[in-house]
Design an enzyme around this catalytic site. Structure first.
Site, PDB file in Angstrom:
ATOM      1  N   ASP A 327      28.295  74.708   9.801  1.00 53.91           N
ATOM      2  CA  ASP A 327      28.352  75.103   8.399  1.00 53.91           C
ATOM      3  C   ASP A 327      29.773  75.523   8.000  1.00 53.91           C
ATOM      4  O   ASP A 327      30.573  75.892   8.855  1.00 53.91           O
ATOM      5  CB  ASP A 327      27.398  76.303   8.245  1.00 53.91           C
ATOM      6  CG  ASP A 327      27.221  76.738   6.813  1.00 53.91           C
ATOM      7  OD1 ASP A 327      26.824  75.902   5.994  1.00 53.91           O
ATOM      8  OD2 ASP A 327      27.481  77.923   6.505  1.00 53.91           O
ATOM      9  N   GLU A 356      30.723  70.586   8.086  1.00 50.34           N
ATOM     10  CA  GLU A 356      30.575  70.582   6.632  1.00 50.34           C
ATOM     11  C   GLU A 356      31.947  70.821   6.002  1.00 50.34           C
ATOM     12  O   GLU A 356      32.387  71.962   5.871  1.00 50.34           O
ATOM     13  CB  GLU A 356      29.595  71.678   6.177  1.00 50.34           C
ATOM     14  CG  GLU A 356      29.347  71.619   4.680  1.00 50.34           C
ATOM     15  CD  GLU A 356      28.863  72.922   4.070  1.00 50.34           C
ATOM     16  OE1 GLU A 356      28.309  72.883   2.973  1.00 50.34           O
ATOM     17  OE2 GLU A 356      29.056  73.986   4.676  1.00 50.34           O
TER      18      GLU A 356
END
Ligand SMILES: [Ca+2]
Ligand SMILES: [Ca+2]
Length: 613
Positions: A327, A356
């Site tokens: 993330d 990400e």
């Protein structure tokens, strides 16, 4: 006599409670790892006043480090290459008394874990949010000690989905034709609200009891593997929930990036790559908090850095994981993220991590995918990134008419920029995810455009990922609130009105989308040319875009007609890719083409033609 007995009982209780409260992380480790170092973080009240003692063949205590806070100890260990699996006690002595004991386990490393393959171009990834997918065990919806209770009527609340709900639907994933699941974080989020999404972790070593147990996660991975489905774990190295036990008892002040007041990130990932970035903008981006409830971890603190790296290795080994989605990749220090990647690849050389990096333009995305040609010398070692620029292009392309650089030219031009990537095939392409409008909504609920998009993502270079419920045309706008793009999968809860996991429970239109998706992805599963083949694209002409995926195993021609009207396409222009082929067959409609002179495309449609003779 009586008072002595009472004193004895009190001392026993105190001693017992301190024993039970000592926390050691990682809680276990493995024999046979390539890296021989291990650092244990120990937490208990005034634990620094004790001396840790143990005796285990092949395990050496190199040093014990005391830090600012007396409630912590860090123990540096070295494991011999021939250390054997087994159990032993770490005793924490104060004077001559043992005031706490921790039973530690050295397990045998899985013999094949060094060969873990990660995910690749043969895979199709299905992203699901566990709280919203299926509630397989209503008895764990509310758990004592967990602050937030289930409330299905609150779009931002917990709805009760869990690991069992995922295990119960493994055959459903096989039916759709996906081969890997990316599951939003399953670790404990003991936060008073918004705990359902999983990104405010409050225990890096424990599955949230409302989802299940660590053993349930292990069981999910092995059951999924039996069905040929890989599991990709969603990890968060940038921040942790403020409900973490350490939040009010930090090992050292620089465990977090601290600010005098509530300071958020500016969410401008470009500040990490911009050669002209102002220091203040960079600081806010990297050291600002993602949210006031998500503390920014300082990976420039060496103990924090070790904690995160070891935690990652622990989960890969403990679960037998197939990959990681990391993330908020660009919110952490990029030198640390490169080191983290190197440490993963050191233990698992063929592993995959998709980061990400949510950025708008290919040069920005290319910077983060491991790239030897970054002019500032930065190498991320990151094996995969998401293709946000391509998703944005698709969102516009199918909803507008063709101009010099609009319509299908958007797709063509994003792909021409693949020269920036050392390995463009490693990009993860996606229709939508848990942070944006749902794909069917973005296609204005026009099933023709939905089908064009599905065909595009399933056949273009890269590794496709789709978002749960897309296959049954779930809708939702991010603007209305995150809860509306993360709605419950119909049929996932006992007593749901309709059960879209079964054919009978789908509306005719849902069934049309489902069978389309299932046919497309199950075909992709067995077609090596579309998985690994070279991409050759032709300039869009007259609202029609044609590209080929081809290798020695075969050739696939994909045609997209973005016009409202039907188009009759002369195939002569594609001669260099049609050479050696005389016939074709449409994958989705099974229509045969006895010659390759001309093909007629319906308005707003896509065709996949497998070439043959
Ligand atoms: Ca449940
Ligand atoms: Ca940060």
């Amino acid at each position: 006599m009586k008072s002595r007995l009472i004193l004895f009982i009190i001392l026993t209780v105190i001693s017992y409670s301190s024993r039970s409260q000592v926390r050691v992380e990682p809680p276990s480790w493995w024999a046979g790892m390539k890296c021989q170092k291990l650092q244990l973080m120990v937490h208990a009240e005034n634990i620094s006043e004790t001396k840790p003692v143990f005796n285990y063949p092949g395990l050496t205590m190199e040093s014990v480090v005391h830090v600012e806070n007396p409630n912590y100890l860090f123990i540096n260990l070295k494991l011999a290459t021939d250390i054997k699996p087994g159990n032993f006690n770490i005793e924490f002595e104060k004077g001559k008394r043992v005031i706490a004991t921790y039973s530690y386990e050295i397990n045998q490393r899985k013999t094949d874990s060094v060969l873990f393959q990660g995910f690749d171009n043969s895979d199709v990834i299905y992203l699901l949010m566990p709280d919203r997918f299926a509630n397989g065990d209503p008895s764990n919806d509310d758990v004592e000690g967990m602050l937030e209770k289930a409330n299905r009527s609150n779009p931002s609340g917990r709805h009760g989905g869990d690991i069992k709900g995922i295990v119960d639907h493994l055959d459903y994933f096989v039916e759709i034709g996906v081969t890997a699941l990316w599951i939003n974080p399953l670790l404990e989020n003991n936060m008073p609200e918004y705990s359902y999404h999983g990104y405010a972790i409050t225990d890096y070593y424990k599955v949230d009891p409302r989802f299940g147990t660590n053993q349930d996660y292990q069981n999910l991975v092995s059951k999924a593997h039996e069905k040929g489905i890989k599991i990709i774990m969603d990890m968060v190295a940038n921040h942790a929930g403020t409900g973490y036990y350490w939040h009010d008892d930090l090992p050292m002040q620089d465990w977090y990036n601290q600010w005098p007041d509530d300071t958020r990130s500016n969410f401008r990932g470009t500040a990490q790559i911009d050669p002209h970035a102002a220091g203040k903008d960079y600081d806010k981006m990297v050291k600002g908090w993602f949210d006031s409830t998500m503390a920014d971890l300082n990976q420039h603190n060496e103990f924090m850095a070790r904690f995160i790296i070891q935690n990652t290795i622990w989960w890969i080994e403990y679960l037998g994981l197939d990959g990681i989605r990391q993330d908020t990749y660009q919110y952490a220090y990029k030198d640390f993220m490169a080191e983290w990647m190197k440490r993963i690849l050191y233990e698992y050389p063929d592993y995959n991590v998709v980061g990400e990096v949510w950025l708008n333009y290919p040069p920005m995305t290319a910077y983060w995918l491991d790239n030897e040609s970054n002019l500032d010398g930065y190498r991320s070692h990151l094996t995969n990134v998401f293709d946000f620029p391509l998703t944005y292009a698709v969102d516009k392309a199918f909803n507008e008419s063709e101009g010099w650089d609009t319509g299908l030219f958007r797709l063509y031009e994003i792909l021409t920029q693949d020269y920036l990537y050392s390995n463009p095939q490693d990009i993860v392409v996606f229709s939508d995810n848990h942070d944006g409008d749902r794909f069917y909504t973005k296609m204005n609920e026009d099933i023709r455009k939905f089908k064009m998009g599905m065909i595009f993502y399933a056949t273009i270079r890269g590794i496709p990922h789709f978002y749960y419920g897309g296959e049954i045309l779930m809708t939702g706008r991010e603007h209305d609130g995150h809860g509306y793009i993360r709605e419950d999968f119909p049929g996932g809860w006992p007593g749901d009105e309709a059960n879209a996991f079964t054919k009978d429970g789908r509306t005719p239109q849902q069934q049309e989308a489902f069978s389309f998706t299932s046919r497309l992805l199950n075909w992709r599963k067995n077609n090596k040319a579309v998985q690994y083949g070279k991409l050759t694209q032709y300039l869009p002409e007259n609202n029609v875009y044609v590209y080929f995926r081809h290798n020695e195993e075969g050739s696939v021609m994909v045609m997209l007609n973005n016009a409202e009207e039907e188009r009759s396409v002369d195939l002569l222009r594609f001669e260099e890719n049609l050479k050696g082929y005389s016939k074709g067959k449409s994958v989705m409609t099974r229509q045969s083409f006895d010659n390759l002179d001309r093909i007629t495309l319906q308005g707003k449609s896509a065709l996949i033609v497998e070439l043959g003779n």
